[in-house]
Design an enzyme around this catalytic site. Structure first.
Site, PDB file in Angstrom:
ATOM      1  CB  SER A   1      29.097  48.025  40.096  1.00 34.65           C
ATOM      2  OG  SER A   1      29.504  47.220  41.149  1.00 34.65           O
TER       3      SER A   1
ATOM      4  CE  LYS B   1      31.304  50.857  45.199  1.00 35.42           C
ATOM      5  NZ  LYS B   1      30.305  49.976  45.687  1.00 35.42           N
TER       6      LYS B   1
ATOM      7  CD1 TRP C   1      30.013  42.822  46.575  1.00 37.52           C
ATOM      8  CD2 TRP C   1      30.016  41.605  48.441  1.00 37.52           C
ATOM      9  NE1 TRP C   1      31.240  42.968  47.160  1.00 37.52           N
ATOM     10  CE2 TRP C   1      31.266  42.230  48.321  1.00 37.52           C
ATOM     11  CE3 TRP C   1      29.781  40.782  49.559  1.00 37.52           C
ATOM     12  CZ2 TRP C   1      32.298  42.074  49.243  1.00 37.52           C
ATOM     13  CZ3 TRP C   1      30.801  40.626  50.489  1.00 37.52           C
ATOM     14  CH2 TRP C   1      32.039  41.258  50.331  1.00 37.52           C
TER      15      TRP C   1
ATOM     16  CG  HIS D   1      26.776  43.262  40.516  1.00 36.38           C
ATOM     17  ND1 HIS D   1      26.319  44.282  41.312  1.00 36.38           N
ATOM     18  CD2 HIS D   1      28.019  43.631  40.111  1.00 36.38           C
ATOM     19  CE1 HIS D   1      27.234  45.214  41.402  1.00 36.38           C
ATOM     20  NE2 HIS D   1      28.287  44.852  40.682  1.00 36.38           N
TER      21      HIS D   1
HETATM   22  C1  GTR Z   1      32.937  44.680  43.855  1.00 35.12           C
HETATM   23  C2  GTR Z   1      32.928  45.705  44.942  1.00 35.12           C
HETATM   24  C3  GTR Z   1      31.622  46.406  44.908  1.00 35.12           C
HETATM   25  C4  GTR Z   1      31.270  46.883  43.509  1.00 35.12           C
HETATM   26  C5  GTR Z   1      31.733  45.913  42.445  1.00 35.12           C
HETATM   27  C6  GTR Z   1      31.839  46.470  41.035  1.00 35.12           C
HETATM   28  O1  GTR Z   1      33.953  43.791  43.893  1.00 35.12           O
HETATM   29  O2  GTR Z   1      33.159  45.067  46.129  1.00 35.12           O
HETATM   30  O3  GTR Z   1      31.608  47.461  45.825  1.00 35.12           O
HETATM   31  O4  GTR Z   1      31.744  48.143  43.297  1.00 35.12           O
HETATM   32  O5  GTR Z   1      32.976  45.403  42.685  1.00 35.12           O
HETATM   33  O6  GTR Z   1      32.182  47.622  40.817  1.00 35.12           O
HETATM   34  O7  GTR Z   1      31.634  45.668  40.133  1.00 35.12           O
END
Ligand code: GTR
Length: 358
Positions: free
Chosen positions: A198, A202, A289, A341
């Site tokens: 996540s 990145k 998402w 996720h």
């Molecule tokens: C979310 C964010 C995503 C992702 C995620 C995470 O809220 O919008 O881009 O990075 O967090 O890191 O769990």
């Protein structure tokens, strides 16, 4: 969804033309790479701090005969001198017993200081891999406070539109752990992987783009401003992400909120900067998402860069397959598993299966 048709619809820029320079050989691409990285620093993540003057590591504790007697578990603190000032952060390492053949190694930039379900340590050890774990918040907080941890020393004035964001700072810390791994010859530097999920996916992608010592970039569910195209997203947008997490990026990135078409690049430029090293990407069917389709599309756009190096990037059909699927025949691995996720045991095993093949 037909991949070629969808890409045409999205009208994404091409790095083969957008810099106004011919890119038909790997030498052309290598010459272009600093400009690609510069673009991402100026417009998205902020300037990556330079390498430190020195790095040293102190052992906090070490337990041998750990993991059923198959390895060592240890905690460390890393100190770096940067422009005459010292900064530090902790990390841990789980290492299988050395039996004479070099050990493949992960650096996991993790959410948690103590490995939990997102890092199946004993299984990683059983498969012969070492794992160094850095908890991102031990480097600097996940908020707009630039006065704590490494940010206090690496931070720039946020009135500078290109000021270093937090993702770049976490990434810098990962590279410092790699500095340390490079001093240890029991590790197989040709099998050095960075892994993150996540926001830390990145971070992993950015690290791999900047640090050529990363041979496998295991980028998990990284989504927007990670491995997914920003144009035409069905999930998170630049407006969403810069509203909630402006400090992950440089202030200049805000100008693309609601204005993706004006980006002079898209995220496939960053993925391309990792070539010819291995991109090892994981997504999940219900992680909408992060937009698994736009993650897939971005990856297909890197194939022409791999070709310049005489490599086949992602081998894929004309349509995006139905999940679950796993494509691991080229220099790029891509899987979409069932579920949502998370950095799961299945993701780790897919990544290790791919690295094992090299
Ligand atoms: C979310 C964010 C995503 C992702 C995620 C995470 O809220 O919008 O881009 O990075 O967090 O890191 O769990």
């Amino acid at each position: 969804m037909n991949i070629k048709e969808r890409i045409k619809e999205l009208n994404v820029p091409s790095l083969f033309t957008s810099f106004g320079r011919p890119v038909s050989t790997k030498e052309d691409f290598e010459a272009l790479k600093p400009d690609i990285l510069d673009l991402f620093q100026r417009e998205e993540y902020g300037y990556m701090p330079k390498a430190p003057d020195s790095v040293r590591v102190e052992v906090i504790d070490e337990k041998k005969q750990f993991f059923a007697g198959k390895g060592k578990n240890a905690h460390y603190r890393l100190y770096a001198t940067y422009e005459g000032r010292e900064l530090s952060f902790p990390f841990s390492a789980a290492t299988p017993n050395y039996t004479g053949s070099k050990i493949p190694v992960f650096v996991n930039i993790a959410f948690d200081p103590t490995p939990n379900f997102r890092q199946p340590t004993t299984e990683i050890i059983d498969r012969g891999y070492a794992v160094f774990t850095v908890c991102y918040k031990d480097c600097t907080s996940d908020d707009g406070d630039f006065e704590n941890g490494v940010a206090k020393i690496l931070g720039m004035d946020r009135s500078d539109p290109h000021a270093t964001g937090k993702i770049a700072m976490w990434s810098w810390c990962v590279s410092r752990v790699i500095d340390y791994i490079y001093t240890l010859d029991i590790f197989d530097h040709d099998k050095l992987a960075v892994i993150g999920h996540s926001r830390l996916g990145k971070t992993t992608l950015l690290t791999a783009a900047f640090d050529e010592r990363v041979k496998f970039a295991c980028v998990n569910d990284s989504g927007n401003s990670g491995d997914a195209l920003s144009r035409g997203t069905a999930g998170e947008t630049i407006a969403d992400i810069t509203k909630r997490f402006p400090y992950w990026f440089c202030p200049a990135y805000q100008k693309y909120a609601g204005n993706e078409d004006s980006l002079p690049f898209d995220q496939h430029y960053l993925l391309s900067a990792v070539a010819p090293r291995a991109l090892v990407i994981g997504t999940a069917k219900d992680d909408l998402w992060a937009d698994p389709k736009n993650e897939f599309l971005a990856l297909t756009l890197t194939n022409d860069v791999y070709k310049l190096y005489g490599k086949v990037g992602l081998i894929h059909p004309e349509e995006i397959p139905e999940a679950p699927f796993k494509l691991q025949e080229g220099s790029i691995s891509f899987h979409t598993r069932l579920g949502n996720h998370c950095l799961s045991r299945e993701d780790w095993n897919n990544y290790m299966d791919f690295i094992d093949k090299f």
